[in-house]
Design a protein around this motif. Structure first.
Motif, short mmCIF file in Angstrom:
data_model
loop_
_atom_site.label_atom_id
_atom_site.label_comp_id
_atom_site.label_asym_id
_atom_site.label_seq_id
_atom_site.Cartn_x
_atom_site.Cartn_y
_atom_site.Cartn_z
N ARG A 1 1.54 -1.51 0.19
CA ARG A 1 -0.61 -0.08 0.46
C ARG A 1 1.00 1.47 -0.05
O ARG A 1 0.53 3.12 -0.48
CB ARG A 1 -0.76 0.29 1.49
CG ARG A 1 -1.79 -0.93 1.24
CD ARG A 1 -3.15 -1.27 1.78
NE ARG A 1 -2.25 -1.27 3.32
CZ ARG A 1 -2.17 -2.02 4.90
NH1 ARG A 1 -3.63 -3.30 4.39
NH2 ARG A 1 -2.04 -2.79 5.45
N HIS A 2 1.96 1.37 0.52
CA HIS A 2 2.87 2.05 0.39
C HIS A 2 4.28 1.72 0.21
O HIS A 2 4.80 0.85 0.77
CB HIS A 2 2.94 3.09 1.98
CG HIS A 2 0.93 3.03 2.32
ND1 HIS A 2 0.96 4.45 2.12
CD2 HIS A 2 0.67 3.51 3.76
CE1 HIS A 2 -0.52 4.86 2.44
NE2 HIS A 2 -0.41 3.97 3.65
N ASN B 1 2.94 -6.88 2.42
CA ASN B 1 1.58 -6.68 2.03
C ASN B 1 1.01 -8.23 2.17
O ASN B 1 1.29 -8.67 1.18
CB ASN B 1 1.10 -6.21 1.30
CG ASN B 1 -0.77 -6.14 1.83
OD1 ASN B 1 -0.71 -5.57 2.68
ND2 ASN B 1 -1.38 -5.63 0.93
#
Length: 111
Positions: free
Chosen positions: A90-91, A97
């Motif tokens: 996600r980042h 993840n």
């Protein structure tokens, strides 16, 4: 669980929380898994002494039960590669993840 003469569970192998209780992180589980696999591989000669056919028989048993086998290479090249890919995170600062379902893990393992 039957115990052998050393007081250990005979032919029973566990990893992760089953092995050490509800503590640790993903990295700890990976190290547990490697240690468990190492124990199984070390015990193969013992299994073979009992007129069993070692890992070939194990794989035949898995196949006959339609059990999906995820190898270390499947983990490294599939699951780990997927979880750590930039597309999955996600980042950019997020190291991985985690895949959430059994089906997702199997799909990634068998890429």
């Amino acid at each position: 669980v039957p115990l052998n003469i050393d007081g250990n569970a005979a032919s029973v192998y566990v990893t992760g929380w089953l092995k050490r209780g509800p503590s640790g992180i993903i990295g700890t589980n990976l190290m547990d898994a490697k240690e468990t696999v190492s124990s199984i591989l070390q015990d193969i000669p013992i299994f073979e002494q009992k007129n069993k056919r070692g890992k070939e028989a194990l794989y035949e048993k898995f196949h006959s039960q339609k059990t999906t086998v995820v190898t270390w290479d499947d983990y490294q090249n599939g699951i780990n590669a997927t979880e750590t890919s930039l597309e999955q995170r996600r980042h950019s600062s997020q190291p991985r993840n985690k895949l959430q379902s059994y089906d997702e893990l199997l799909r990634a393992a068998k890429k």
